[in-house]
Structures are given as C-alpha cells and as structure tokens.
Design a protein around this motif. Structure first.
Motif, mmCIF file in Angstrom:
data_model
loop_
_atom_site.group_PDB
_atom_site.id
_atom_site.type_symbol
_atom_site.label_atom_id
_atom_site.label_comp_id
_atom_site.label_asym_id
_atom_site.label_seq_id
_atom_site.Cartn_x
_atom_site.Cartn_y
_atom_site.Cartn_z
ATOM 1 N N MET A 1 0.844 -1.183 0.000
ATOM 2 C CA MET A 1 0.000 0.000 0.000
ATOM 3 C C MET A 1 0.888 1.246 0.000
ATOM 4 N N THR A 2 0.719 2.095 -0.986
ATOM 5 C CA THR A 2 1.528 3.306 -1.041
ATOM 6 C C THR A 2 1.041 4.312 -0.019
ATOM 7 N N GLU A 3 1.974 5.167 0.398
ATOM 8 C CA GLU A 3 1.639 6.158 1.410
ATOM 9 C C GLU A 3 2.167 7.520 0.997
ATOM 10 N N THR A 4 1.504 8.548 1.454
ATOM 11 C CA THR A 4 1.973 9.904 1.246
ATOM 12 C C THR A 4 1.795 10.679 2.530
ATOM 13 N N THR A 5 2.624 11.667 2.748
ATOM 14 C CA THR A 5 2.476 12.498 3.943
ATOM 15 C C THR A 5 1.879 13.854 3.598
ATOM 16 N N GLN A 6 1.561 14.082 2.318
ATOM 17 C CA GLN A 6 1.069 15.385 1.891
ATOM 18 C C GLN A 6 -0.349 15.292 1.337
ATOM 19 N N PRO A 7 -1.218 16.270 1.635
ATOM 20 C CA PRO A 7 -2.539 16.303 1.008
ATOM 21 C C PRO A 7 -2.389 16.438 -0.500
ATOM 22 N N THR A 8 -3.312 15.837 -1.239
ATOM 23 C CA THR A 8 -3.226 15.859 -2.699
ATOM 24 C C THR A 8 -3.953 17.052 -3.319
ATOM 25 N N ARG A 9 -4.606 17.859 -2.514
ATOM 26 C CA ARG A 9 -5.318 19.034 -3.035
ATOM 27 C C ARG A 9 -5.204 20.167 -2.023
ATOM 28 N N PRO A 10 -5.359 21.408 -2.481
ATOM 29 C CA PRO A 10 -5.330 22.526 -1.529
ATOM 30 C C PRO A 10 -6.484 22.417 -0.532
ATOM 31 N N GLY A 19 2.380 31.614 19.113
ATOM 32 C CA GLY A 19 3.268 32.747 19.320
ATOM 33 C C GLY A 19 4.719 32.327 19.338
ATOM 34 N N GLY A 20 4.969 31.022 19.137
ATOM 35 C CA GLY A 20 6.327 30.501 19.099
ATOM 36 C C GLY A 20 6.804 30.274 17.680
ATOM 37 N N VAL A 21 8.064 29.870 17.561
ATOM 38 C CA VAL A 21 8.672 29.737 16.238
ATOM 39 C C VAL A 21 8.144 28.521 15.489
ATOM 40 N N ASP A 22 7.897 27.401 16.168
ATOM 41 C CA ASP A 22 7.465 26.195 15.475
ATOM 42 C C ASP A 22 6.116 26.379 14.792
ATOM 43 N N SER A 23 5.134 26.898 15.514
ATOM 44 C CA SER A 23 3.805 27.059 14.923
ATOM 45 C C SER A 23 3.806 28.111 13.828
ATOM 46 N N ALA A 24 4.674 29.126 13.946
ATOM 47 C CA ALA A 24 4.754 30.150 12.904
ATOM 48 C C ALA A 24 5.318 29.567 11.613
ATOM 49 N N VAL A 25 6.390 28.773 11.723
ATOM 50 C CA VAL A 25 6.980 28.150 10.536
ATOM 51 C C VAL A 25 6.013 27.129 9.943
ATOM 52 N N ALA A 26 5.291 26.393 10.792
ATOM 53 C CA ALA A 26 4.311 25.427 10.290
ATOM 54 C C ALA A 26 3.232 26.131 9.479
ATOM 55 N N ALA A 27 2.728 27.258 9.979
ATOM 56 C CA ALA A 27 1.714 28.017 9.249
ATOM 57 C C ALA A 27 2.271 28.534 7.927
ATOM 58 N N ALA A 28 3.511 29.010 7.961
ATOM 59 C CA ALA A 28 4.144 29.527 6.744
ATOM 60 C C ALA A 28 4.325 28.420 5.710
ATOM 61 N N ARG A 29 4.726 27.245 6.145
ATOM 62 C CA ARG A 29 4.905 26.132 5.213
ATOM 63 C C ARG A 29 3.568 25.699 4.615
ATOM 64 N N ALA A 30 2.517 25.678 5.430
ATOM 65 C CA ALA A 30 1.198 25.304 4.922
ATOM 66 C C ALA A 30 0.734 26.292 3.861
ATOM 67 N N ALA A 31 0.943 27.583 4.109
ATOM 68 C CA ALA A 31 0.561 28.597 3.128
ATOM 69 C C ALA A 31 1.395 28.473 1.865
ATOM 70 N N GLU A 32 2.681 28.232 2.019
ATOM 71 C CA GLU A 32 3.576 28.099 0.871
ATOM 72 C C GLU A 32 3.220 26.877 0.020
ATOM 73 N N ALA A 33 2.655 25.841 0.662
ATOM 74 C CA ALA A 33 2.243 24.641 -0.064
ATOM 75 C C ALA A 33 0.968 24.843 -0.866
ATOM 76 N N GLY A 34 0.381 26.017 -0.772
ATOM 77 C CA GLY A 34 -0.796 26.330 -1.566
ATOM 78 C C GLY A 34 -2.122 26.212 -0.855
ATOM 79 N N HIS A 35 -2.083 25.944 0.443
ATOM 80 C CA HIS A 35 -3.329 25.838 1.191
ATOM 81 C C HIS A 35 -3.866 27.223 1.555
ATOM 82 N N ASP A 36 -5.169 27.292 1.742
ATOM 83 C CA ASP A 36 -5.838 28.522 2.166
ATOM 84 C C ASP A 36 -5.793 28.556 3.699
ATOM 85 N N VAL A 37 -4.833 29.288 4.244
ATOM 86 C CA VAL A 37 -4.529 29.214 5.675
ATOM 87 C C VAL A 37 -5.071 30.428 6.417
#
Length: 376
Positions: A1-10, A19-37
C-alpha cells in the motif's frame, strides 16, 4: 500500500499559532504549499497575566501579539479565539484533580486531546475548514485506501508523537503537521523563520506548564488544595518525616523529600507510593521502583484497536525512550508486560504504544506491578 504524507489538493487550513517559532513556521509552510490558511491564537486564560510572562509560555498577551505579527508577515488572516473556560475545565481542573487523587497527569497531552483536536477542531470543521495545522513534530501518513496513520517525526530528537497519541481516526483525518516530515535541527527552523522575516525566530522555547505562572507546581497545587500535613514513611511503615500535602510528590521523585534520617545503606530514597486516602508518602530504595507490568485504562487508538496480544515498543514520558512490551486488551483495559523492568512509572501518566514508527494508541496508567514485591 503506497503512502503519502502530503494532502493531494489545496485545503482550507486553520493554523493554531501559539506565538512561538514552530507554529509560525508550520503556518508559513502550509501557506507556501498552496493551502488557504487562517491563523488562530487560543486565549486560554481569562486573566492572561496569571499565566507565564515573557517568552516562556504559550498563553500570554505577548504570545498573541507575536502570533499576530507572524500571521501578518505570512500574509494570512488571523483571529484570537477564547477557549479559556474549556481549558480551565478540561486541562487545569483535571490537572489539579489528578494530583489530588495521587496520580501524575500530563497537561500537554490533555490539551491536545481536549482543546486543540477537540474544541478547536470541532469549531474549525463547523466553519468549513478541512484541517487544523500545528507546529508539532510528528507525521500523518495517508494510505492508498484513505486510512491515516500517526508516525514519529523524521527527526527523533524532536519527535512529539507521544503527546499526540490520544488522537483518534477522526482527529487524524483533519490534522496537519508540516514540521514532522523533514529532518531539520531547531537551529535550522529558526534560520528558516529568520529568512521568512518572522520576528519569533529567536524566541526561546517554552518547556514548563503554561498555566503555572512561576513554575512552582507544588505551590500552585497548595494554593488550590490547601496544605495538609501527613507522614513520610519507609516500606516498613516507620515514620521518617512529614510533608505538607501528598499531592506535592510524584512516583520516582528523589529531591525535596526533606527526610532527616538517612537510609541504613546511605543510599538515596525515592518516592514509591502516594496514598491520598491517609495522606501518606512512602519512600524506599531505587530498585523498589522497578515495574514489570501495568494496567492502563481509557485506551484511545490511532486506527483500529489491536486484536489479541501483540509486541510493541512503549514510551512512558514525553521525553523518554522506548521499551519493549507485550500488550493486549482485557475487558476494556490495556494489560502491559515489560520485557525488562522499568522505573518511575506513575499512575496518571500515559503509555503510548508504537509499532516501529507508527503510533498504535495510548492509555492512562491505572496501576503497576512492582518487580521486587510482585504487587501494585
């Protein structure tokens, strides 16, 4: 069974921004991946000044402002949601009640279960969001049949899957952890934040319990439960000293016992048992802490519940290592036997089972079987 760690659509993603660095970078990466954040900061105290100040917590006015500034830089909408009542009831009051009962809870795990992936997720889904994004270091993989699995982060040094072991199928289906599938050091995360222009790049990490303002857990509990003098005894019942509240101790504790009489062998004593019924704390040698087996209740599975006995690895603390176990469900409880004895296992803690890197599920430790005495 193949697996992926990324959503296939926005997706429409609600990013929990502490207010910390981890959640800020996570939000930035989600937006950069094309999601409506959309960013959201959770106001978890009716009086934020009663929680940690400076950069050490995740519940302060300063943190909400840091989160807002990060959202502005990322270019996403931002809101503050008041979940103070739910947090007080489901996390703070639960924390106090568990200690009062002689158990050792994990408030971060409870916050993930009851707040971030229950109250917050329910509200997000009601508003039409597809997923909640956080800065946790863990991975959600999607199998070809659409089922999901929770796995450890690629970088074991930062793995936080232990505190996410309470998530069930429904919650995993709407969870996103953009930091979990890349092997990067914390310095690299900070460097990424700096490249993105996020002012939280150099903000210190939070480590302590966010709702205990001065870091004094025993003082926090005493203010809510009151001082109650009781005895500290050895395994034979001999009185060695007194304490001001059994709730101020945890199984395996060595420091702060304030026992005037040294042990006969001159070795340190450790807390072996906490009895809220008679307000007594029992202490003894380190080897008396060895545990062969335990029973855990309220199991939660990150997928289908196991059938029959199985061999797994188990983690007993947020920053602890793995140990090999056999486990099976018996009348709704999880019965666990350790291949080698382990120490410092306390009722109230969570045990999280793993199959390789996959999180099988978690349960709350109710009782233990000691190696030396063969009794709980």
């Amino acid at each position: 069974m193949t697996e992926t760690t990324q959503p296939t659509r926005p997706l429409r993603v609600l990013a929990a921004m502490s207010g910390g660095v981890d959640s800020a970078v996570a939000a930035a990466r989600a937006a950069e991946a094309g999601h409506d954040v959309t960013g959201v900061h959770l106001a978890l105290s009716a009086n934020p000044q009663s929680f940690r100040t400076g950069a050490r917590g995740c519940c302060t006015i300063e943190d909400s402002r840091d989160a807002r500034r990060a959202a502005d830089v990322i270019g996403i909408p931002f809101y503050v949601w008041d979940l103070a009542d739910r947090f007080r009831e489901d996390v703070v009051e639960d924390f106090v009640a568990e200690y009062e009962a002689g158990r050792t809870p994990n408030p971060c795990l409870r916050c993930n279960e009851k707040i971030k992936f229950a109250a917050l997720l329910d509200k997000a889904l009601a508003l039409g969001f597809d997923a909640v994004c956080t800065g946790h270091y863990a991975q959600v993989t999607v199998n070809s049949d659409g089922s999901r699995e929770l796995h450890r982060a690629s970088d074991m040094a930062k793995d936080q899957s232990y505190v996410l072991g309470v998530l069930d199928d429904r919650q995993l289906a709407h969870a996103m952890f953009p930091l979990g599938d890349t092997v990067t050091t914390k310095d690299e995360i900070r460097a990424e934040a700096e490249r993105r222009g996020l002012a939280v790049a150099k903000k210190p990490d939070s480590h302590d319990i966010c709702f205990i303002a001065d870091g004094d857990t025993q003082g926090f509990l005493a203010a809510r439960l009151g001082k109650a003098e009781g005895d500290i005894v050895d395994e034979s019942g001999t009185r060695l000293g007194t304490h001001e509240g059994a709730y101020g101790f945890t199984i395996g504790q060595r420091k702060g016992l304030r026992i005037g009489t040294p042990a006969a062998d001159g070795k340190p004593r450790y807390v072996l048992d906490i009895s809220p019924v008679n307000n007594t704390v029992t202490v003894g040698p380190a080897d008396a802490l060895d545990v062969n087996a335990l029973t855990a209740i309220k199991p939660r599975w990150c997928g289908a519940a196991p059938t029959g006995p199985g061999t797994y690895t188990a983690q007993l603390r947020a920053h602890g290592g793995e140990t090999e176990v056999t486990a099976q469900l018996v009348d709704g409880s999880l019965e666990v036997t350790f291949t080698e004895p382990v120490r410092g296992v306390a009722p109230g803690q969570a045990i999280v089972l793993y199959d390789g890197t996959r999180v099988v599920g978690s349960a709350t430790i109710a009782s233990t079987v000691r190696a030396a005495a063969g009794v709980a």
